[in-house]
Scaffold this active site. Sequence first.
Site, PDB file in Angstrom:
ATOM      1  N   HIS A   1       0.359   7.023   0.188  1.00  0.00           N
ATOM      2  CA  HIS A   1       0.404   5.561   0.234  1.00  0.00           C
ATOM      3  C   HIS A   1       1.012   5.076   1.543  1.00  0.00           C
ATOM      4  O   HIS A   1       0.597   4.051   2.091  1.00  0.00           O
ATOM      5  CB  HIS A   1       1.196   5.014  -0.962  1.00  0.00           C
ATOM      6  CG  HIS A   1       0.976   3.554  -1.204  1.00  0.00           C
ATOM      7  ND1 HIS A   1       1.858   2.589  -0.772  1.00  0.00           N
ATOM      8  CD2 HIS A   1      -0.030   2.889  -1.837  1.00  0.00           C
ATOM      9  CE1 HIS A   1       1.411   1.397  -1.138  1.00  0.00           C
ATOM     10  NE2 HIS A   1       0.262   1.551  -1.780  1.00  0.00           N
ATOM     11  N   CYS A   2       1.973   5.818   2.070  1.00  0.00           N
ATOM     12  CA  CYS A   2       2.659   5.436   3.311  1.00  0.00           C
ATOM     13  C   CYS A   2       1.749   5.506   4.526  1.00  0.00           C
ATOM     14  O   CYS A   2       1.971   4.797   5.512  1.00  0.00           O
ATOM     15  CB  CYS A   2       3.859   6.341   3.564  1.00  0.00           C
ATOM     16  SG  CYS A   2       5.052   6.446   2.227  1.00  0.00           S
TER      17      CYS A   2
END
EC number: 3.5.3.12
Length: 368
Positions: A356-357
Site C-alpha cells: 500500500h505504501c
Amino acid sequence: MSNPTSTPRADGFRMPAEWEPHEQTWMVWPERPDNWRNGGKPAQAAFTAVAKAIARFEPVTVCASAAQYENARARLDDTNIRVVEISTDDAWVRDTGPTFVIDDQGDVRGVDWGFNAWGGFEGGLYFPWQRDDQVARKILEIERRARYRTDDFVLEGGSIHVDGEGTLITTEECLLNHNRNPHLSQAEIEGILRDHLAVDSIIWLPNGLYNDETDGHVDNFCCYVRPGEVLLAWTDDQDDPNYLRCQAALRILEESRDAKGRKLVVHKMPIPGPLYATQEECDGVDIVEGSQPRDPSIRLAGSYVNFLIVNGGIVAPSFDDPKDAEARAILQRVFPEHEVVMVPGREILLGGGNIHCITQQQPAPRKA
C-alpha cells in the site's frame, strides 16, 4: 494546469474509497542505495512483481529517474505498464503522490499535501526531500488534473483511510505528532481533512503498529474493507509490544459510529513474525549521514493490512511466514468478489513499508 484557491469540498469533490473503480495505479521505481539494499536490485525485483500483479487488473504507471528509466522499462515488460521519467528522492508514492478526489460530473482532481520525509528535521527519514515534495504536482501535470496544494499542512497518504461515505480513520501518533504540523490543533487538522477530503466523521486511533518508522501510519495497521467494516492488525500475545496498541484500537473502533451512524464491524488480521532483518540484509544498505540506519535487532513493522485494493483484485504482501495462508484466507473472506494475489513483501518491508505504501490509486471519473 489550474490550481484552485478553494477546497475540494467547496468545489463538490470527495476522496473516494479504495474499492471504487480505478483508472490506474501509480508507483515509483526504487533505487536509493541508503534505503534499498544492494543498490536497490532486490527491491526492484519486488516492485516489478507488485506492478505486474496490479497490471493484471488495471493499468500501472511507474515513475523512474533518468538513470533508471531504461532498466525500469526493460524489467516492467508488460503492455499494461507505462514508465515515465520523474525525479524523486525515494519510492513511497502513497505518501508523496497526490490524493485524488472526484466529483459527480466526471472530473478528477488531486490534493498535493506538503511533505517533509515523515518528520522533517525532527525524526524525518532523509534529507533533502524537495524532489519528493514535487511528485504529486508532476503526476497531476502529466494527467492534466487540477491541483489543490496545502503549503502549510503536511500529510502523507498512508496516514489516512476513508470509506467513501464520509468517514476517515487515522492515528494520533502520526497526525498529532509535533514533527508534522506543530502549529495546528487537532480541531484545525480535522477541519483541513474535512475541507479537502469531504469527510464528516474522523476516528482517531491512538497508535499505529509498533516500530513503524512513519510514526504509526494507519495503512499499516487498520483499513476499511467496505463501508462499516474495517480490518485491524491483531495479536493475542500479551508480551508482544503491539498487544496494547491493538487493544486500544479495538476499543476505539467498537465505541465509534461512522458518518452514517453505523457501528463498525471489526475483522482481525494476525500480525506476521515477529520479523527482523538479517545482518547481511542490513550490511547491504549504504551508510549515509542523515539516512535511517538499519539494525538487525530492531523489529520490522510487518503487516498483512498493507495491501492494495484494485479493480477486481487484492494485491497483498506475503512474508514466507506461517501466517501467510491465514492472511490470504481472511482477505478472501472479507473480499469475496475479489481475486487475492499475494506477492513477496520482505524486500519492500526492509525499506520501511509495503504494497500500500508503494502504490497510489487514481480513481476513474464518474457521473451521478
